[in-house]
Design a protein around this motif. Structure first.
Motif, PDB file in Angstrom:
ATOM      1  N   VAL A 169       4.293  -6.149  -6.538  1.00 35.86           N
ATOM      2  CA  VAL A 169       3.099  -5.374  -6.883  1.00 35.86           C
ATOM      3  C   VAL A 169       2.165  -5.252  -5.686  1.00 35.86           C
ATOM      4  CG1 VAL A 169       1.003  -5.383  -8.299  1.00 35.86           C
ATOM      5  CG2 VAL A 169       3.226  -5.824  -9.358  1.00 35.86           C
ATOM      6  N   ALA A 170       1.961  -6.350  -4.955  1.00 36.79           N
ATOM      7  CA  ALA A 170       1.090  -6.302  -3.781  1.00 36.79           C
ATOM      8  C   ALA A 170       1.645  -5.345  -2.731  1.00 36.79           C
ATOM      9  CB  ALA A 170       0.923  -7.696  -3.191  1.00 36.79           C
ATOM     10  N   ALA A 171       2.963  -5.353  -2.542  1.00 36.91           N
ATOM     11  CA  ALA A 171       3.573  -4.443  -1.567  1.00 36.91           C
ATOM     12  C   ALA A 171       3.377  -2.988  -1.979  1.00 36.91           C
ATOM     13  CB  ALA A 171       5.054  -4.764  -1.420  1.00 36.91           C
ATOM     14  N   ALA A 172       3.534  -2.715  -3.267  1.00 34.64           N
ATOM     15  CA  ALA A 172       3.331  -1.353  -3.770  1.00 34.64           C
ATOM     16  C   ALA A 172       1.879  -0.927  -3.613  1.00 34.64           C
ATOM     17  CB  ALA A 172       3.757  -1.265  -5.223  1.00 34.64           C
ATOM     18  N   ASP A 173       0.964  -1.811  -3.963  1.00 32.87           N
ATOM     19  CA  ASP A 173      -0.453  -1.461  -3.880  1.00 32.87           C
ATOM     20  C   ASP A 173      -0.896  -1.209  -2.439  1.00 32.87           C
ATOM     21  OD1 ASP A 173      -0.807  -1.531  -6.599  1.00 32.87           O
ATOM     22  OD2 ASP A 173      -1.680  -3.543  -6.649  1.00 32.87           O
ATOM     23  N   ALA A 174      -0.271  -1.907  -1.492  1.00 34.12           N
ATOM     24  CA  ALA A 174      -0.612  -1.675  -0.083  1.00 34.12           C
ATOM     25  C   ALA A 174      -0.236  -0.260   0.333  1.00 34.12           C
ATOM     26  CB  ALA A 174       0.095  -2.699   0.797  1.00 34.12           C
ATOM     27  N   ILE A 175       0.915   0.205  -0.113  1.00 33.77           N
ATOM     28  CA  ILE A 175       1.334   1.574   0.211  1.00 33.77           C
ATOM     29  C   ILE A 175       0.459   2.588  -0.513  1.00 33.77           C
ATOM     30  CG2 ILE A 175       3.203   3.260   0.054  1.00 33.77           C
ATOM     31  CD1 ILE A 175       5.168   0.932   0.342  1.00 33.77           C
ATOM     32  N   LEU A 176       0.215   2.349  -1.797  1.00 29.04           N
ATOM     33  CA  LEU A 176      -0.625   3.275  -2.561  1.00 29.04           C
ATOM     34  C   LEU A 176      -2.021   3.377  -1.946  1.00 29.04           C
ATOM     35  CD1 LEU A 176       0.475   2.131  -6.120  1.00 29.04           C
ATOM     36  CD2 LEU A 176       0.815   4.419  -5.180  1.00 29.04           C
ATOM     37  N   GLY A 177      -2.568   2.244  -1.532  1.00 30.30           N
ATOM     38  CA  GLY A 177      -3.879   2.254  -0.904  1.00 30.30           C
ATOM     39  C   GLY A 177      -3.879   3.022   0.406  1.00 30.30           C
ATOM     40  N   ARG A 178      -2.815   2.877   1.174  1.00 28.79           N
ATOM     41  CA  ARG A 178      -2.718   3.602   2.441  1.00 28.79           C
ATOM     42  C   ARG A 178      -2.606   5.107   2.209  1.00 28.79           C
ATOM     43  NH1 ARG A 178      -4.491   3.908   7.414  1.00 28.79           N
ATOM     44  NH2 ARG A 178      -2.940   4.612   8.943  1.00 28.79           N
ATOM     45  N   LEU A 179      -1.838   5.505   1.213  1.00 30.57           N
ATOM     46  CA  LEU A 179      -1.741   6.928   0.875  1.00 30.57           C
ATOM     47  C   LEU A 179      -3.102   7.486   0.486  1.00 30.57           C
ATOM     48  CD1 LEU A 179       1.557   6.864  -1.225  1.00 30.57           C
ATOM     49  CD2 LEU A 179       1.276   7.942   1.017  1.00 30.57           C
ATOM     50  N   ASP A 180      -3.834   6.735  -0.317  1.00 32.06           N
ATOM     51  CA  ASP A 180      -5.177   7.171  -0.715  1.00 32.06           C
ATOM     52  C   ASP A 180      -6.088   7.291   0.500  1.00 32.06           C
ATOM     53  OD1 ASP A 180      -4.425   7.239  -3.383  1.00 32.06           O
ATOM     54  OD2 ASP A 180      -5.258   5.265  -3.848  1.00 32.06           O
ATOM     55  N   HIS A 181      -6.037   6.301   1.376  1.00 30.13           N
ATOM     56  CA  HIS A 181      -6.890   6.298   2.566  1.00 30.13           C
ATOM     57  C   HIS A 181      -6.605   7.508   3.452  1.00 30.13           C
ATOM     58  CE1 HIS A 181      -9.219   4.721   5.932  1.00 30.13           C
ATOM     59  NE2 HIS A 181      -8.170   4.956   6.715  1.00 30.13           N
ATOM     60  N   LEU A 182      -5.326   7.881   3.526  1.00 34.00           N
ATOM     61  CA  LEU A 182      -4.934   9.011   4.366  1.00 34.00           C
ATOM     62  C   LEU A 182      -5.140  10.359   3.681  1.00 34.00           C
ATOM     63  CD1 LEU A 182      -1.615   7.527   5.792  1.00 34.00           C
ATOM     64  CD2 LEU A 182      -3.752   7.870   7.060  1.00 34.00           C
ATOM     65  N   GLY A 183      -5.504  10.334   2.410  1.00 34.71           N
ATOM     66  CA  GLY A 183      -5.720  11.576   1.683  1.00 34.71           C
ATOM     67  C   GLY A 183      -4.435  12.290   1.304  1.00 34.71           C
TER      68      GLY A 183
END
Length: 248
Positions: A169-183
């Motif tokens: 879950v932490a690994a997935a959330d790190a990617i999801l957060g990065r996608l959000d940050h990059l728009g």
């Protein structure tokens, strides 16, 4: 559009790993129809050559896609473009996939998965979209997310590989957060392989994101028992996804 779940029927698995792994076009068609009857909204497969090896050759892609499409009409059918299938040869992969454009409509995949971290990602994505094939961008890490910049894709696959269940879950959330940050916007699908599979089925349900399951991703059920096959996994995954979604 995939609302809840896509079935991944075989990947690079062999029948030595599980007797229900579909290999031939006819076997893929039966497995796909069963998975769709169990609730899958799309299917992803790795066509094989006559020796049973994964193949990108249109002579193998076309019959497999056509058989699956005939077995479950109206269901989107997608394939892999993994660079390992051409032994890491970027030019050969590009040239082979370019020939998909000449396939008849019933033999041409609706979508193809392209791993962002593999060399030639942008060029291959453009070639697929020019052929009318949707691109699923496989993102395996936050670093991969940055490589999406300027490359049009139709869906982002957040794929957690080689990760223990406790860290999925932490690994997935790190990617999801990065996608959000990059728009990075647009449809997303979240899944994991092996130990990460079931924790991320549940997490996708909590987030309301579609997911995927099948013998490519896991050979066991949510309680660790051997899975009967793809349809069994689909039914179980939908129950897990729905249960988590209802708790929101």
């Amino acid at each position: 559009m995939i609302r809840r779940l896509k079935a991944c029927l075989n990947g690079g698995r062999t029948r030595g790993e599980h007797p229900a792994v579909p290999v031939t076009p006819a076997e893929l068609a039966v497995a796909a129809a069963q998975a769709v009857a169990a609730g899958a909204e799309a299917v992803h497969l790795h066509p094989r050559d006559t020796d049973g090896a994964e193949s990108l050759d249109p002579a193998d892609i076309g019959p497999a896609v056509a058989a699956v499409r005939a077995g479950c009409p109206g269901t989107p059918v997608g394939v892999s473009t993994g660079l390992w299938i051409t032994g890491g040869d970027v030019a050969r992969r590009h040239a082979t996939v370019a020939r998909w454009a000449a396939l008849e409509a019933d033999q041409r995949p609706a979508f193809a998965s392209v791993n962002v971290g593999e060399e030639g990602f942008a060029e291959l994505s453009a070639l697929l979209r020019d052929a009318g094939i949707d691109v699923e961008a496989g993102v395996w890490s936050p670093r991969d997310a940055g490589r999406l910049d300027g490359v049009p894709v139709d869906r982002v696959l957040i794929e957690i590989l080689g990760t223990p269940a406790a860290g999925a879950v932490a690994a997935a959330d790190a990617i999801l957060g990065r996608l959000d940050h990059l728009g990075v916007t647009g449809p997303r699908l979240l899944h994991g392989e092996q130990d990460a599979c079931w924790p991320l089925i549940a997490h996708a349900g909590r987030l309301g994101l579609p997911t995927r399951i099948g013998l490519e991703d896991t050979l066991v059920t949510e309680d660790g028992r051997p899975a009967a096959g793809n349809a069994d996994l689909v039914r179980r995954a939908l129950r897990v996804w729905d249960a988590q979604r209802e708790r929101r």
